[in-house]
Design an enzyme around this catalytic site. Structure first.
Site, PDB file in Angstrom:
ATOM      1  N   SER A   1      -9.080 -37.324 -43.620  1.00 60.67           N
ATOM      2  CA  SER A   1      -8.944 -37.523 -45.264  1.00 60.67           C
ATOM      3  C   SER A   1      -7.699 -37.458 -46.020  1.00 60.67           C
ATOM      4  O   SER A   1      -7.691 -37.476 -47.121  1.00 60.67           O
ATOM      5  CB  SER A   1     -10.398 -36.958 -45.723  1.00 60.67           C
ATOM      6  OG  SER A   1     -10.493 -35.611 -45.655  1.00 60.67           O
TER       7      SER A   1
ATOM      8  N   HIS B   1     -11.521 -32.812 -51.746  1.00 61.53           N
ATOM      9  CA  HIS B   1     -10.410 -33.684 -51.945  1.00 61.53           C
ATOM     10  C   HIS B   1      -9.599 -33.795 -52.779  1.00 61.53           C
ATOM     11  O   HIS B   1     -10.369 -34.130 -54.455  1.00 61.53           O
ATOM     12  CB  HIS B   1     -10.417 -35.096 -51.195  1.00 61.53           C
ATOM     13  CG  HIS B   1     -11.292 -34.315 -49.952  1.00 61.53           C
ATOM     14  ND1 HIS B   1     -12.445 -34.947 -49.372  1.00 61.53           N
ATOM     15  CD2 HIS B   1     -10.895 -35.028 -48.815  1.00 61.53           C
ATOM     16  CE1 HIS B   1     -12.759 -34.692 -48.018  1.00 61.53           C
ATOM     17  NE2 HIS B   1     -11.727 -34.720 -47.759  1.00 61.53           N
TER      18      HIS B   1
END
Length: 279
Positions: free
Chosen positions: A51, A260
């Site tokens: 990711s 993230h």
């Protein structure tokens, strides 16, 4: 009448040596320019990984990428935008492990591939679940989860990374491979005024990220790959760096993006780390 002084001449051997040196300098310069070109405009570039490479958290997801959540703001796409390689494809996917790279991503590589980038390893040791435990559980729960994850990182990750990197080299024997790591999550200097987790939790999570990065760097070096450390570029932009954060904190409405990099994290952190190696 005085004798005219003899005109000194450069021995032919000295001239010959000078020409050899000049030729070597010119050849080195040509090679450097060719190498730079192959890493940019002439590159056949493939982005692999999890990711952090697909661009989760950066928004602007490509609908055709489905659950892989590839973003047009991911560092690999930004690099391609600025370097105009001969070809570019990202097969990075949210949630990918080293096994996913081996099973599902290597087919994008070939002997004509000249540049590869990758982030991988965090999902192999369940780092996402560890973060969730730390957010939802007690400090004791958090530390136990971190200890379990770091034990796995020490025991299984070196071998998995070594096998994955060897497979990448076999599938793309002519490629320059850039391995990028993960940032630390918290600015501990601001922890005392930062809501949420305890400083103990945050320090343990940062230490776990450092361990993960250290293992990745060692295996990348062993494989002869280029290693790009992003931690320094995220300093001053970690969680608890109010209004300057390049990382998503816990987002209950979209847990996937938690911890993230944002679009700024890709453009300001990951892209410069990649460009510092490739030019």
């Amino acid at each position: 009448m005085l004798a005219r002084p003899h005109k000194r001449t450069r021995p032919r051997s000295a001239l010959k040596r000078a020409f050899v040196v000049l030729a070597a300098v010119l050849t080195a310069g040509t090679t450097l320019m060719a190498t730079t070109a192959s890493a940019s405009g002439g590159a056949n570039y493939v982005a692999l990984g999890d990711s952090y490479s697909s661009g989760v958290g950066a928004g602007s997801y490509i609908s055709s990428s489905g659950n892989c959540l590839r973003s047009t703001n991911a560092y690999s796409q930004l690099w391609a935008n600025s370097h105009s390689p001969a070809s570019y494809v990202s097969v990075a996917c949210s949630g990918a492990t080293t096994q996913d790279v081996l099973n599902n991503q290597l087919s994008a590589l070939s002997p004509s591939t000249t540049l590869v980038s990758i982030t991988i390893g965090g999902n192999d040791v369940g780092f996402a679940n560890t973060m969730q435990t730390c957010v939802l559980g007690s400090t004791s729960d958090c530390l136990n989860a971190i200890n379990a994850a770091t034990a796995q990182a020490n025991s299984i990750l070196p071998g998995r990374l070594a096998s994955t990197y060897a497979a990448i080299r076999s599938a793309a024997p002519n490629a320059r491979v850039v391995v990028l790591d993960y940032p630390e999550f918290y600015d501990l200097s601001n922890s005392w005024i930062c809501p949420g987790l305890s400083t103990t939790d945050r320090k343990a999570l940062n230490n776990a990220a450092d361990l993960l990065d250290s293992i990745i760097q060692t295996q990348a070096n062993n494989a002869g790959f280029s290693f790009a450390d992003v931690k320094g570029r995220f300093q001053g932009h970690e969680l608890c760096d109010f209004f300057n954060e390049w990382l998503h904190s816990v987002n209950i409405s979209d847990v996937t993006e938690s911890y993230h990099p944002t679009a700024d994290g890709h453009s300001g952190g990951y892209l410069p780390a990649m460009t510092a190696i490739t030019g």
